[in-house]
Design a protein around this motif. Structure first.
Motif, PDB file in Angstrom:
ATOM      1  N   ILE A   3      22.486  -1.599  49.546  1.00 24.76           N
ATOM      2  CA  ILE A   3      23.242  -0.733  49.150  1.00 24.76           C
ATOM      3  C   ILE A   3      24.596  -1.094  49.452  1.00 24.76           C
ATOM      4  O   ILE A   3      24.873  -1.596  50.668  1.00 24.76           O
ATOM      5  N   LEU A   4      25.360  -1.379  48.543  1.00 25.01           N
ATOM      6  CA  LEU A   4      26.738  -1.640  48.811  1.00 25.01           C
ATOM      7  C   LEU A   4      27.624  -0.531  48.571  1.00 25.01           C
ATOM      8  O   LEU A   4      27.945  -0.142  47.592  1.00 25.01           O
ATOM      9  N   ILE A   5      28.619  -0.212  49.743  1.00 25.22           N
ATOM     10  CA  ILE A   5      29.591   0.858  49.602  1.00 25.22           C
ATOM     11  C   ILE A   5      30.858   0.175  49.698  1.00 25.22           C
ATOM     12  O   ILE A   5      31.169  -0.280  50.648  1.00 25.22           O
ATOM     13  N   PHE A   6      31.562   0.003  48.664  1.00 21.90           N
ATOM     14  CA  PHE A   6      32.901  -0.810  48.419  1.00 21.90           C
ATOM     15  C   PHE A   6      34.240  -0.055  48.192  1.00 21.90           C
ATOM     16  O   PHE A   6      33.866   1.304  47.573  1.00 21.90           O
ATOM     17  N   GLY A   7      35.328  -0.401  48.268  1.00 23.46           N
ATOM     18  CA  GLY A   7      36.353   0.234  47.806  1.00 23.46           C
ATOM     19  C   GLY A   7      37.803  -0.274  48.671  1.00 23.46           C
ATOM     20  O   GLY A   7      37.416  -1.329  49.657  1.00 23.46           O
ATOM     21  N   VAL A  90      27.819   1.981  45.365  1.00 22.51           N
ATOM     22  CA  VAL A  90      28.943   3.164  45.481  1.00 22.51           C
ATOM     23  C   VAL A  90      30.068   2.734  45.607  1.00 22.51           C
ATOM     24  O   VAL A  90      30.354   1.963  46.774  1.00 22.51           O
ATOM     25  N   TRP A  91      31.017   3.105  44.528  1.00 22.03           N
ATOM     26  CA  TRP A  91      32.368   2.854  44.533  1.00 22.03           C
ATOM     27  C   TRP A  91      33.263   4.059  45.509  1.00 22.03           C
ATOM     28  O   TRP A  91      33.287   5.130  44.774  1.00 22.03           O
ATOM     29  N   MET A  92      33.860   3.586  46.259  1.00 22.33           N
ATOM     30  CA  MET A  92      34.792   4.764  46.783  1.00 22.33           C
ATOM     31  C   MET A  92      36.198   4.664  46.370  1.00 22.33           C
ATOM     32  O   MET A  92      36.759   3.859  46.760  1.00 22.33           O
ATOM     33  N   VAL A 113      29.171   1.061  38.203  1.00 24.88           N
ATOM     34  CA  VAL A 113      28.637   1.301  39.413  1.00 24.88           C
ATOM     35  C   VAL A 113      27.521   2.280  39.311  1.00 24.88           C
ATOM     36  O   VAL A 113      27.184   3.156  38.235  1.00 24.88           O
ATOM     37  N   ASP A 114      26.711   2.264  40.167  1.00 20.19           N
ATOM     38  CA  ASP A 114      25.630   3.336  40.294  1.00 20.19           C
ATOM     39  C   ASP A 114      26.010   4.890  40.645  1.00 20.19           C
ATOM     40  O   ASP A 114      25.638   5.667  40.064  1.00 20.19           O
ATOM     41  N   TYR A 115      26.911   4.728  41.768  1.00 23.05           N
ATOM     42  CA  TYR A 115      27.634   6.002  42.140  1.00 23.05           C
ATOM     43  C   TYR A 115      29.182   5.934  42.239  1.00 23.05           C
ATOM     44  O   TYR A 115      29.324   4.922  42.805  1.00 23.05           O
ATOM     45  N   HIS A 116      30.002   6.837  41.794  1.00 24.89           N
ATOM     46  CA  HIS A 116      31.268   6.814  41.662  1.00 24.89           C
ATOM     47  C   HIS A 116      31.865   8.225  42.557  1.00 24.89           C
ATOM     48  O   HIS A 116      31.535   9.060  42.148  1.00 24.89           O
ATOM     49  N   VAL A 117      32.437   7.718  43.770  1.00 24.42           N
ATOM     50  CA  VAL A 117      33.086   8.912  44.642  1.00 24.42           C
ATOM     51  C   VAL A 117      34.434   8.897  44.459  1.00 24.42           C
ATOM     52  O   VAL A 117      35.179   7.839  45.033  1.00 24.42           O
ATOM     53  N   SER A 118      34.963   9.982  43.389  1.00 22.72           N
ATOM     54  CA  SER A 118      36.269   9.977  43.268  1.00 22.72           C
ATOM     55  C   SER A 118      37.106  10.579  44.254  1.00 22.72           C
ATOM     56  O   SER A 118      38.172  10.773  44.173  1.00 22.72           O
ATOM     57  N   LYS A 119      36.406  11.850  44.857  1.00 23.42           N
ATOM     58  CA  LYS A 119      36.705  12.678  45.888  1.00 23.42           C
ATOM     59  C   LYS A 119      36.055  12.931  46.897  1.00 23.42           C
ATOM     60  O   LYS A 119      34.918  13.086  46.622  1.00 23.42           O
ATOM     61  N   TRP A 120      36.454  12.831  48.198  1.00 25.77           N
ATOM     62  CA  TRP A 120      35.627  12.977  49.244  1.00 25.77           C
ATOM     63  C   TRP A 120      35.387  14.523  49.501  1.00 25.77           C
ATOM     64  O   TRP A 120      36.287  15.286  49.384  1.00 25.77           O
ATOM     65  N   ALA A 127      24.866  14.568  49.726  1.00 25.21           N
ATOM     66  CA  ALA A 127      24.845  14.444  48.408  1.00 25.21           C
ATOM     67  C   ALA A 127      24.328  13.128  47.506  1.00 25.21           C
ATOM     68  O   ALA A 127      23.912  13.218  46.631  1.00 25.21           O
ATOM     69  N   LEU A 128      24.623  11.982  48.195  1.00 22.85           N
ATOM     70  CA  LEU A 128      24.423  10.606  47.802  1.00 22.85           C
ATOM     71  C   LEU A 128      22.727  10.392  47.833  1.00 22.85           C
ATOM     72  O   LEU A 128      22.001   9.971  47.039  1.00 22.85           O
ATOM     73  N   LEU A 129      22.075  11.045  48.885  1.00 30.84           N
ATOM     74  CA  LEU A 129      20.656  11.117  49.018  1.00 30.84           C
ATOM     75  C   LEU A 129      19.835  11.162  48.001  1.00 30.84           C
ATOM     76  O   LEU A 129      19.038  10.208  47.635  1.00 30.84           O
ATOM     77  N   PRO A 130      19.988  12.434  47.330  1.00 28.69           N
ATOM     78  CA  PRO A 130      19.144  12.434  46.328  1.00 28.69           C
ATOM     79  C   PRO A 130      19.218  11.457  45.175  1.00 28.69           C
ATOM     80  O   PRO A 130      18.219  11.176  44.456  1.00 28.69           O
TER      81      PRO A 130
END
Length: 143
Positions: A3-7, A90-92, A113-120, A127-130
């Motif tokens: 899993i890559l979490i980048f930003g 996951v794009w932060m 991206v598979d998951y886009h986090v636009s707001k913390w 929330a990402l786990l499921p």
């Protein structure tokens, strides 16, 4: 699984990656720790590509040991992301600019991206786990 979490710097990559790795029983790989270990603070384009290959190597070792690798690093270019070869991204995207102008100038907005986090928000790791579990079920037959 990798899993890559980048930003951008300061976007919350480590803040998400560390507790998320704990939630999934994975191994957290932080780019700053890796750079410190290798004493390599070259942030030129070639230094960043070298770091992406290094992160891939470390994450592949974690996967070969039967664990989930959760890597957080800037991965500013598409080439760096491709080099890492993640199973899940996951794009932060929580900030528009960092305090590092060279990184701002170099950072390429990802096309996919598979998951886009636009707001913390407070429970972002939970929330990402499921979402990842659904992905893993599709890709890995419920592992």
């Amino acid at each position: 699984m990798k899993i890559l979490i980048f930003g951008l710097p300061g976007s919350g990559k480590t803040t998400l990656a560390k507790p998320f790795a704990e939630l999934v029983g994975g191994v957290h790989i932080n780019a700053d720790v890796v750079r410190t270990s290798y004493d390599d603070w070259d942030f030129s384009l070639s230094g960043r590509i070298r770091q992406s290959v290094r992160m891939k190597h470390l994450a592949d070792g974690v996967v070969m040991a039967g664990k989930i690798a959760v890597a957080d690093f800037i991965a500013p270019t598409e080439e760096a992301r491709i080099n890492f070869n993640p199973d899940y991204t996951v794009w932060m995207d929580t900030i528009s600019r960092s305090s590092f102008e060279d990184t701002n100038d170099l950072f390429e907005t990802p096309e996919l991206v598979d998951y886009h986090v636009s707001k913390w928000f407070d429970n972002t790791p939970e929330a990402l786990l499921p979402v990842v579990n659904r992905f893993m079920g599709k890709q890995y037959d419920g592992l």
